[in-house]
Design an enzyme around this catalytic site. Structure first.
Site, PDB file in Angstrom:
ATOM      1  N   TRP A   1      46.095  88.486  63.586  1.00  0.00           N
ATOM      2  CA  TRP A   1      45.848  87.466  63.003  1.00  0.00           C
ATOM      3  C   TRP A   1      45.410  86.496  63.692  1.00  0.00           C
ATOM      4  CZ3 TRP A   1      48.175  82.504  62.065  1.00  0.00           C
ATOM      5  CH2 TRP A   1      47.548  82.044  60.948  1.00  0.00           C
TER       6      TRP A   1
ATOM      7  N   LYS B   1      51.460  87.711  56.428  1.00  0.00           N
ATOM      8  CA  LYS B   1      53.352  87.329  55.975  1.00  0.00           C
ATOM      9  C   LYS B   1      54.017  87.092  56.654  1.00  0.00           C
ATOM     10  CE  LYS B   1      55.499  89.045  51.728  1.00  0.00           C
ATOM     11  NZ  LYS B   1      55.676  88.085  51.772  1.00  0.00           N
TER      12      LYS B   1
ATOM     13  N   ASN C   1      52.450  91.202  70.101  1.00  0.00           N
ATOM     14  CA  ASN C   1      52.886  90.369  68.960  1.00  0.00           C
ATOM     15  C   ASN C   1      53.765  89.049  69.576  1.00  0.00           C
ATOM     16  OD1 ASN C   1      53.721  89.312  66.237  1.00  0.00           O
ATOM     17  ND2 ASN C   1      55.242  90.853  65.986  1.00  0.00           N
ATOM     18  N   GLY C   2      53.215  88.235  69.155  1.00  0.00           N
ATOM     19  CA  GLY C   2      53.976  86.854  69.406  1.00  0.00           C
ATOM     20  C   GLY C   2      52.167  85.673  69.747  1.00  0.00           C
TER      21      GLY C   2
ATOM     22  N   GLU D   1      55.964  75.631  43.630  1.00  0.00           N
ATOM     23  CA  GLU D   1      55.842  76.795  44.573  1.00  0.00           C
ATOM     24  C   GLU D   1      54.303  77.165  43.436  1.00  0.00           C
ATOM     25  OE1 GLU D   1      56.737  78.973  45.660  1.00  0.00           O
ATOM     26  OE2 GLU D   1      56.246  81.180  45.185  1.00  0.00           O
TER      27      GLU D   1
ATOM     28  N   ARG E   1      50.766  92.467  57.836  1.00  0.00           N
ATOM     29  CA  ARG E   1      51.695  91.232  59.585  1.00  0.00           C
ATOM     30  C   ARG E   1      50.018  90.517  59.916  1.00  0.00           C
ATOM     31  NH1 ARG E   1      56.503  91.710  61.438  1.00  0.00           N
ATOM     32  NH2 ARG E   1      55.251  90.327  63.105  1.00  0.00           N
TER      33      ARG E   1
ATOM     34  N   GLU F   1      46.535  80.036  47.441  1.00  0.00           N
ATOM     35  CA  GLU F   1      46.671  80.967  47.967  1.00  0.00           C
ATOM     36  C   GLU F   1      45.922  82.164  47.629  1.00  0.00           C
ATOM     37  OE1 GLU F   1      51.086  83.001  50.110  1.00  0.00           O
ATOM     38  OE2 GLU F   1      51.454  82.149  48.296  1.00  0.00           O
TER      39      GLU F   1
ATOM     40  N   HIS G   1      50.579  57.836  38.025  1.00  0.00           N
ATOM     41  CA  HIS G   1      50.528  56.869  39.021  1.00  0.00           C
ATOM     42  C   HIS G   1      49.794  56.876  39.850  1.00  0.00           C
ATOM     43  CE1 HIS G   1      54.574  54.940  37.768  1.00  0.00           C
ATOM     44  NE2 HIS G   1      55.067  56.644  37.273  1.00  0.00           N
TER      45      HIS G   1
ATOM     46  N   LYS H   1      51.373  79.663  44.916  1.00  0.00           N
ATOM     47  CA  LYS H   1      50.392  80.632  44.465  1.00  0.00           C
ATOM     48  C   LYS H   1      48.998  80.915  44.181  1.00  0.00           C
ATOM     49  CE  LYS H   1      53.138  82.283  45.590  1.00  0.00           C
ATOM     50  NZ  LYS H   1      54.489  82.877  46.233  1.00  0.00           N
TER      51      LYS H   1
ATOM     52  N   CYS I   1      50.275  89.933  62.890  1.00  0.00           N
ATOM     53  CA  CYS I   1      50.007  91.213  63.855  1.00  0.00           C
ATOM     54  C   CYS I   1      50.903  91.898  63.680  1.00  0.00           C
ATOM     55  CB  CYS I   1      49.807  90.237  65.860  1.00  0.00           C
ATOM     56  SG  CYS I   1      48.385  89.339  66.021  1.00  0.00           S
TER      57      CYS I   1
HETATM   58  C1  F6R Z   1      53.571  82.206  49.704  1.00  0.00           C
HETATM   59  C2  F6R Z   1      54.342  82.449  51.196  1.00  0.00           C
HETATM   60  C3  F6R Z   1      54.527  81.997  52.694  1.00  0.00           C
HETATM   61  C4  F6R Z   1      55.988  81.991  53.180  1.00  0.00           C
HETATM   62  C5  F6R Z   1      56.117  81.477  54.426  1.00  0.00           C
HETATM   63  C6  F6R Z   1      57.802  81.580  54.874  1.00  0.00           C
HETATM   64  O1  F6R Z   1      53.410  83.431  48.953  1.00  0.00           O
HETATM   65  O2  F6R Z   1      54.492  83.409  51.718  1.00  0.00           O
HETATM   66  O3  F6R Z   1      54.373  80.316  52.271  1.00  0.00           O
HETATM   67  O4  F6R Z   1      57.057  81.977  52.556  1.00  0.00           O
HETATM   68  O5  F6R Z   1      55.408  81.349  55.195  1.00  0.00           O
HETATM   69  O6  F6R Z   1      58.162  82.758  55.389  1.00  0.00           O
HETATM   70  P1  F6R Z   1      59.546  83.624  55.415  1.00  0.00           P
HETATM   71  O7  F6R Z   1      59.859  83.092  53.698  1.00  0.00           O
HETATM   72  O8  F6R Z   1      59.314  84.708  55.601  1.00  0.00           O
HETATM   73  O9  F6R Z   1      60.132  82.445  55.999  1.00  0.00           O
END
Ligand code: F6R
Length: 630
Positions: free
Chosen positions: A82, A625, A108-109, A500, A29, A507, A523, A504, A2
């Site tokens: 969001w 984000k 926001n929160g 990772e 956000r 997502e 296994h 990616k 948000c």
């Molecule tokens: C994946 C991604 C999320 C963040 C996670 C932690 O691409 O962006 O998995 O890595 O939400 O976010 P931060 O690093 O801001 O604590």
């Protein structure tokens, strides 16, 4: 998660273009719905929509919908959402209003005690229209205004009764030249211009107007007024006497307008992938002393003696940051005798911790510095008596403030929701930390010097890796476009990189894929391998290379397709002939640095695969984000 914006200006003008532009800057956000409120004399006019503000808010549409010929105002607030409480819909979108439409709030929160407050308010006759936690706020303000309190006093009293996190902005029809904001656990800054004041959830919504800002701290509120001179006054909402807090203006550093634009790139994510050589260079800059073969980490200087004696580390982080921390565990354990656990923050918060209190450092890794699970883990670790440190990108963020000390990762602004340059910058910071810890535990000066020499090559090698990967990853993504089963596989330090890569890929493409240690395949997961499957194997020529070749044979014997990411010095090795596609990375003397290079083609592979599917790369569905809710 948000984004909020508020503008108050000396003279009436059309504020919608500024609100829309700032909400677009904050779109990372949240982007499932948006809205704004204009304080038009004694009337609050609200417009809301489902979808991203950049596509759905514009002056003409809003004017038409509100039935106005002009939309000039002195005060406006806006929000992009969001969804957490209630689906994305016009009704649940902010701003939320009181019963009479005379108070509007953007938030926001998360308000943890909203259900109880809502019940009490309904008991008093308040009528709610949304499913959100936020809606209790305007109704509480309404009650306090009814008691004869001013808008500022009503917001303060409301905040005192809220549990949870908030950054909020409130306006009242009865105070047409006033904007009141408050902060507790969610970010909020005030931009200072000659003719107006702008409040936003992030500096990047302010940088387009000014680089002069006032930061608010948790527990503080500000009243911004345009009656006569444009003035603001800060106080603590917990302080019933409303004593004024004085605060110096600061200058925004580390971000520029360039950061909030895509430049020549088609998406922010692609721009940020191509930023990686520069962001890693920034993360390493001035942080090593070649003569001493040691890292120079100014942010940890006060804790040098402490860190020289620790025996254990807990990393706490989420998502991509957790994957970087898992690489960190491998690096630190291989260079020193420190025992490291890399915990997922949402788990760490709620479990027992057996590492010794006095000899354990807790390192929270976070790009945003706002992630609720990580922040709460830090607080929990502190309650238990551990020392806490941050490896954080956003300067002055909640985690940076909450931890005892730390290292900023200096990645610059990351706008693409899928993290890319944040990961490599986190690795850079962790490589430096690992060097510091190792040098205090027996690593020789010579070895330290060699390590730094290799570290310094990384920005150039990242550039080279980008050049080497750009076309092949496009081609490989096209080649395997129809594939149904994909697994990302590696051994040792490559296991978290394959995690990772899978994260990616999921997502961006919305396709479920797996990630396993290579040796684990037999296994169970091997059952999914057939000629319709793709195994993406990470295996540069390090000490695990030969054993990885066995697994490649096994996958091939089941007919599986293989995309191998290895290093140039493996070219010609008979074991890799089995792979259907091979990408060769530049050779590294320090094998521990391969994660930094190998993630690049994996980010690009996910990118091109998703692009071919027509996905929204910068804003994948259901995500935001900064995850500031539990
Ligand atoms: C994946 C991604 C999320 C963040 C996670 C932690 O691409 O962006 O998995 O890595 O939400 O976010 P931060 O690093 O801001 O604590």
């Amino acid at each position: 998660m948000c984004g909020i914006i508020g503008i108050i200006t000396k003279k009436d003008r059309n504020l919608i273009p500024d609100i829309t532009a700032s909400l677009s800057d904050l779109e990372y956000r949240g982007y499932d719905s948006a809205g704004l409120a204009l304080l038009d004399g004694g009337v609050i006019r609200v417009y809301k929509c489902v979808g991203a503000p950049s596509q759905n808010l514009n002056s003409e549409k809003i004017k038409k919908s509100l039935g106005l010929s002009e939309t000039n105002a002195k005060v406006a607030i806006g929000h992009n959402r969001w969804a957490t409480h209630g689906e994305p819909s016009v009704i649940n979108a902010h701003p939320h209003l009181d019963c009479r439409g005379a108070v509007a709030v953007v938030h926001n929160g998360t308000i943890l005690n909203y259900a109880k407050l809502k019940e009490e308010l309904i008991g008093k006759g308040h009528v709610f229209s949304s499913e959100t936690d936020t809606e209790v706020i305007p109704h509480l303000i309404e009650d306090y205004l009814g008691e004869g309190l001013s808008l500022g006093e009503s917001v303060a009293k409301t905040c005192r009764g809220l549990e949870g996190s908030f950054g909020l902005a409130a306006v009242s029809a009865a105070s047409p030249e006033l904007l009141v904001v408050a902060k507790n656990g969610s970010p909020l800054v005030i931009g200072v211009l000659k003719e107006s004041l702008i409040v936003a959830s992030s500096q990047n919504a302010i940088i387009r107007y000014t680089d002069r800002i006032i930061s608010l701290h948790d527990g503080e509120m500000a009243e911004l007024s345009a009656g006569g001179e444009l003035v603001y006054s800060i106080s603590k909402f917990g302080d019933a006497s409303s004593a004024k807090v004085s605060r110096q203006e600061e200058k925004i550093t580390g971000i520029s307008m360039e950061d909030v634009s895509k430049g020549e790139f088609e998406t922010f994510m692609l721009k940020e992938i191509f930023d990686e050589p520069a962001s890693v260079r920034a993360a390493l800059l001035g942080r090593s002393d070649k003569n001493k073969g040691d890292a120079v980490l100014g942010g940890l200087i006060d804790y040098s003696d402490y860190l020289a004696h620790i025996s254990h580390i807990y990393f706490v982080a989420c998502g991509t940051a957790h994957n970087a921390a898992c690489v960190g565990k491998e690096i630190i354990e291989s260079l020193s005798d420190i025992i490291v656990e890399s915990a997922i923050a949402s788990e760490f918060r709620y479990r027992k911790h057996n590492f010794p209190k006095l000899d354990t450092a807790v390192f929270a890794v976070s790009q945003s510095g706002e992630t609720a699970d990580t922040l709460e883990s830090v607080k929990e670790a502190k309650r238990k008596g551990y020392k806490t440190f941050g490896i954080v990108n956003v300067v002055g963020s909640a985690i940076a403030e909450e931890t005892d000390a730390g290292i900023y990762t200096r990645a610059g602004l990351e706008i693409g929701v899928a993290s890319t340059k944040a990961f490599t910058s986190q690795l850079a910071a962790i490589y430096l930390l690992a060097l510091k810890l190792a040098r205090e535990r027996g690593m020789s000066v010579q070895k330290g010097k060699e390590y730094i020499t290799e570290l310094e090559r990384l920005p150039e090698l990242l550039k080279k890796t980008l050049e080497l990967s750009t076309e092949p990853t496009k081609e490989i993504a096209r080649l395997y476009g129809g594939i149904k089963t994909i697994n990302f596989l590696g051994r040792g330090i490559h296991v978290p990189v394959s995690a990772e890569a899978a994260l990616k890929f999921k997502e961006l493409t919305y396709i479920e894929v797996g990630s396993y240690p290579l040796g684990e395949l037999k296994h169970g997961p091997m059952a999914v391998i057939d000629k319709e499957s793709l195994s993406v194997v990470l295996s540069p020529k390090d000490e695990l290379f030969d054993i990885s070749k066995n697994s490649i044979e096994q996958i091939k014997s089941k007919g599986g397709k293989i995309f191998l990411i290895t290093s140039e010095d493996a070219r010609g090795d008979s074991g890799i002939n089995k792979a259907d596609s091979v990408l060769y990375l530049p050779v590294l003397k320090e094998k521990l640095f391969y994660p930094m290079l190998e993630v690049i083609p994996l980010q690009l592979f996910a990118y091109h695969f998703a692009k071919n599917l027509g996905r929204n790369i910068d804003k994948p569905r259901n995500l935001a984000k900064s995850v500031t809710v539990e």
